[in-house]
Scaffold this motif. Sequence first.
Motif, PDB file in Angstrom:
ATOM      1  N   UNK A  92       0.826  -1.221   0.000  1.00 39.31           N
ATOM      2  CA  UNK A  92       0.000   0.000   0.000  1.00 39.31           C
ATOM      3  C   UNK A  92       0.855   1.265   0.000  1.00 39.31           C
ATOM      4  N   UNK A  93       1.785   1.344   0.924  1.00 37.49           N
ATOM      5  CA  UNK A  93       2.597   2.558   1.050  1.00 37.49           C
ATOM      6  C   UNK A  93       3.423   2.800  -0.200  1.00 37.49           C
ATOM      7  N   UNK A  94       4.004   1.743  -0.728  1.00 38.89           N
ATOM      8  CA  UNK A  94       4.790   1.883  -1.960  1.00 38.89           C
ATOM      9  C   UNK A  94       3.912   2.361  -3.102  1.00 38.89           C
ATOM     10  N   UNK A  95       2.727   1.791  -3.208  1.00 38.62           N
ATOM     11  CA  UNK A  95       1.810   2.191  -4.275  1.00 38.62           C
ATOM     12  C   UNK A  95       1.464   3.670  -4.172  1.00 38.62           C
ATOM     13  N   UNK A  96       1.136   4.131  -2.953  1.00 36.31           N
ATOM     14  CA  UNK A  96       0.772   5.535  -2.758  1.00 36.31           C
ATOM     15  C   UNK A  96       1.956   6.449  -3.078  1.00 36.31           C
ATOM     16  N   UNK A  97       3.140   6.069  -2.624  1.00 32.08           N
ATOM     17  CA  UNK A  97       4.323   6.895  -2.889  1.00 32.08           C
ATOM     18  C   UNK A  97       4.635   6.958  -4.378  1.00 32.08           C
ATOM     19  N   UNK A  98       4.423   5.871  -5.091  1.00 25.37           N
ATOM     20  CA  UNK A  98       4.623   5.867  -6.546  1.00 25.37           C
ATOM     21  C   UNK A  98       3.590   6.750  -7.241  1.00 25.37           C
ATOM     22  N   UNK A  99       2.352   6.684  -6.772  1.00 21.03           N
ATOM     23  CA  UNK A  99       1.295   7.515  -7.357  1.00 21.03           C
ATOM     24  C   UNK A  99       1.598   8.987  -7.138  1.00 21.03           C
ATOM     25  N   UNK A 100       2.093   9.335  -5.957  1.00 20.55           N
ATOM     26  CA  UNK A 100       2.411  10.729  -5.643  1.00 20.55           C
ATOM     27  C   UNK A 100       3.693  11.208  -6.318  1.00 20.55           C
ATOM     28  N   UNK A 101       4.486  10.261  -6.829  1.00 19.30           N
ATOM     29  CA  UNK A 101       5.734  10.635  -7.481  1.00 19.30           C
ATOM     30  C   UNK A 101       6.908  10.782  -6.547  1.00 19.30           C
ATOM     31  N   UNK A 102       6.737  10.397  -5.280  1.00 18.10           N
ATOM     32  CA  UNK A 102       7.840  10.484  -4.328  1.00 18.10           C
ATOM     33  C   UNK A 102       8.767   9.280  -4.423  1.00 18.10           C
ATOM     34  N   UNK A 103       8.324   8.232  -5.124  1.00 21.12           N
ATOM     35  CA  UNK A 103       9.169   7.090  -5.443  1.00 21.12           C
ATOM     36  C   UNK A 103       9.096   6.860  -6.951  1.00 21.12           C
ATOM     37  N   UNK A 104      10.235   6.593  -7.589  1.00 24.08           N
ATOM     38  CA  UNK A 104      10.208   6.321  -9.031  1.00 24.08           C
ATOM     39  C   UNK A 104       9.560   4.961  -9.315  1.00 24.08           C
ATOM     40  N   UNK A 105       8.817   4.868 -10.399  1.00 27.01           N
ATOM     41  CA  UNK A 105       8.198   3.597 -10.763  1.00 27.01           C
ATOM     42  C   UNK A 105       9.085   2.871 -11.769  1.00 27.01           C
ATOM     43  N   UNK A 106       8.987   1.555 -11.802  1.00 32.62           N
ATOM     44  CA  UNK A 106       9.747   0.760 -12.762  1.00 32.62           C
ATOM     45  C   UNK A 106       9.044   0.716 -14.115  1.00 32.62           C
ATOM     46  N   UNK A 107       7.716   0.640 -14.082  1.00 34.32           N
ATOM     47  CA  UNK A 107       6.943   0.634 -15.321  1.00 34.32           C
ATOM     48  C   UNK A 107       5.512   1.033 -15.018  1.00 34.32           C
ATOM     49  N   UNK A 108       4.776   1.402 -16.070  1.00 38.37           N
ATOM     50  CA  UNK A 108       3.396   1.825 -15.910  1.00 38.37           C
ATOM     51  C   UNK A 108       3.242   3.328 -16.045  1.00 38.37           C
ATOM     52  N   UNK A 109       2.005   3.799 -15.908  1.00 38.99           N
ATOM     53  CA  UNK A 109       1.728   5.233 -16.007  1.00 38.99           C
ATOM     54  C   UNK A 109       0.835   5.674 -14.854  1.00 38.99           C
ATOM     55  N   UNK A 110       1.024   6.920 -14.440  1.00 38.81           N
ATOM     56  CA  UNK A 110       0.236   7.517 -13.360  1.00 38.81           C
ATOM     57  C   UNK A 110      -0.163   8.933 -13.757  1.00 38.81           C
ATOM     58  N   UNK A 111      -1.426   9.280 -13.515  1.00 38.85           N
ATOM     59  CA  UNK A 111      -1.834  10.677 -13.695  1.00 38.85           C
ATOM     60  C   UNK A 111      -2.757  11.074 -12.553  1.00 38.85           C
ATOM     61  N   UNK A 112      -2.606  12.312 -12.097  1.00 37.13           N
ATOM     62  CA  UNK A 112      -3.475  12.908 -11.091  1.00 37.13           C
ATOM     63  C   UNK A 112      -3.964  14.234 -11.666  1.00 37.13           C
TER      64      UNK A 112
END
Length: 244
Positions: A43-63
Amino acid sequence: MRDIIKVENLSKAYGHLNAVNNFSFAVKKGTVFGLLGANGAGKSTAVECVLGTKPIDSGTVSILGLNPKVDRKELFQKVGVQFQESNYQENIRVEELCEVMSSLYKKVTDYRTLLNKFGIADKSKTLVKELSGGQKQRLFIILALIPNPEVVFLDELTTGLDTRARRDVWQIIKELKQQGLTILLTSHFMDEVEELCDEICILKKGNSVFYGTVEDAITKSPYDKFLDAYLWYTDKEARENENI
């Protein structure tokens, strides 16, 4: 309703550990989305990736149609974030911390109104370190709401609050939702999830094991209560292996 948060095929690994694996979800405007799972589920990793505070390995995120990494400065003015363990200066008075937070944003909600709404207006002159755990939790929610955000992330919303305070916070969240605020929350309290969430996703070992409404989660499980259904989803593998 348009998607305020949209995540597609998000993956994040730490070495050989897949913290989040091919995770997709969307949150519509004016709804409450619950991200659930046991400790270590991702959960925490997912939220941090969504917020952009952690880099993602693959995929896309928009807010709000923006990329949280590229458009970070613009999103900062539109997104509120409350984490369970917030590292704020503790040797500062509550009102001073609220004023500092307010100074960071162009358009803000009057923090005095929020202090009153969350029942800690009488603590405005108190040092943050002298607040109780529940009072700090309410303050952290207030700080997330000061920027008058369009979307807010709430981590373990009512941890440390007594029963009455939890109900009061729920009512405030419902009012904010009615005003059009979009909310993503994590919680370990299933009564809270049932009360507030329009849709949920249950993570287990970085994988989504359920995505839909609370009612659907119950229907698709062998149980008629959400807590039992949740435990079944999160412990399904262990249950299936009991007879092996």
